[in-house]
Design a protein around this motif. Structure first.
Motif, PDB file in Angstrom:
ATOM      1  N   MET A 212       0.768 -15.849   3.310  1.00  0.00           N
ATOM      2  CA  MET A 212      -0.267 -14.840   3.490  1.00  0.00           C
ATOM      3  C   MET A 212      -1.300 -14.925   2.369  1.00  0.00           C
ATOM      4  N   LEU A 238      -7.571 -15.682  10.363  1.00  0.00           N
ATOM      5  CA  LEU A 238      -6.277 -15.823   9.700  1.00  0.00           C
ATOM      6  C   LEU A 238      -5.337 -16.657  10.557  1.00  0.00           C
ATOM      7  N   GLY A 257      -2.769  -8.844   7.021  1.00  0.00           N
ATOM      8  CA  GLY A 257      -3.735  -9.934   7.024  1.00  0.00           C
ATOM      9  C   GLY A 257      -5.166  -9.437   7.035  1.00  0.00           C
TER      10      GLY A 257
END
Length: 275
Positions: A212, A238, A257
């Protein structure tokens, strides 16, 4: 900048649920995969249901993924690859995606023939209204960095030739900020944002090693700030393939995210379009 969720980031989640999650969390768009739409239809679903879900949740599909086998086949196999590519381009057009990712050979080394194949895909793109975007994959044997991708675009010689940037692939294989600075901004069609495992070296990482945003070792702020200076103001998407995040509630993964993308954009001085 508009923020998108690549469907791979919450991969185990059913297709329509992915769309719902992305919309409710607050993304502007969701990147979809052809194979997932094929599976959805194969199980009795209708593409019209996907179109309706996107409309219900106010989402665009900024990029469709992907066409393959065009860079390593010849003869009748190449014709079959282009036939399949056209079907995928037409599907992308139906769901409103302006871009189609064109993935290079995984195991066949070298760049020979890629320009010709990509030119053929660009032509299919013009005929279907979906622009063909050349992709590089940092751990593939063929096209694995920005400088080589630019070389293929140059050899192609087509004014529509362009590439998709990916922060993970940039870090993992021989792409520097200087390489990005040298890019013609008109050739940057899309941008995948992700981070890299801080416990593994460059060149040793594969898709599942992406982490992440903010949990890894990539200087994402500098990369995004450079793109801002070059005038890139399109999509930031993402894209993770991480088992740990797949195991979480998809809404939680998507929300984290989105929050981290917003923080990153603020740190880099990049404005984000209101949802």
């Amino acid at each position: 900048m508009r923020l998108s969720l690549n469907a791979s980031t919450i991969k185990p989640t059913p297709l329509l649920e992915k769309i719902r999650v992305a919309g409710e969390v607050g993304y502007h768009g969701i990147e979809l995969w052809a194979v997932e739409l094929y599976e959805f239809v194969g199980r009795g679903g209708e593409i019209s249901s996907v179109e309706q879900a996107l409309a219900d949740h106010g989402l665009k599909v900024p990029c469709f993924i992907a066409v393959r086998n065009w860079g390593e086949t010849s003869g009748w196999e190449y014709k079959l690859a282009l036939d399949e590519a056209r079907r995928r381009f037409e599907l992308a057009a139906r769901i409103g995606a302006p871009l189609m990712v064109c993935t290079p050979p995984m195991e066949r080394p070298g760049l020979a023939g890629l320009a010709k194949g990509y030119r053929d895909l660009l032509q299919i793109g013009r005929e279907t209204g979906v622009r063909a975007v050349l992709e590089y994959i940092s751990f593939f044997a063929s096209l694995n960095n920005v400088p080589d991708t630019v070389a293929v675009l140059d050899e192609c010689g087509d004014p529509d030739a362009c590439l998709i940037l990916d922060a993970f692939h940039n870090w993992n294989n021989r792409t520097t900020l200087r390489d990005l600075q040298a890019l013609d901004p008109k050739r940057i069609a899309h941008y995948h944002i992700d981070d890299a495992n801080p416990n593994l070296p460059k060149g040793a990482q594969k898709d599942p090693d992406r982490v992440m945003i903010g949990d890894g070792c990539i200087d994402l702020r500098s990369e995004l700030a450079l793109l801002k200076e070059k005038g890139y103001d399109q999509w930031l998407s993402l894209e993770l393939f991480n088992d740990t995040w797949w195991a979480k509630d998809p809404a939680e993964t998507a929300k984290v995210g989105l929050e981290r993308m917003r923080i990153l954009c603020e740190d880099a001085g990049t404005a984000v379009e209101a949802r």
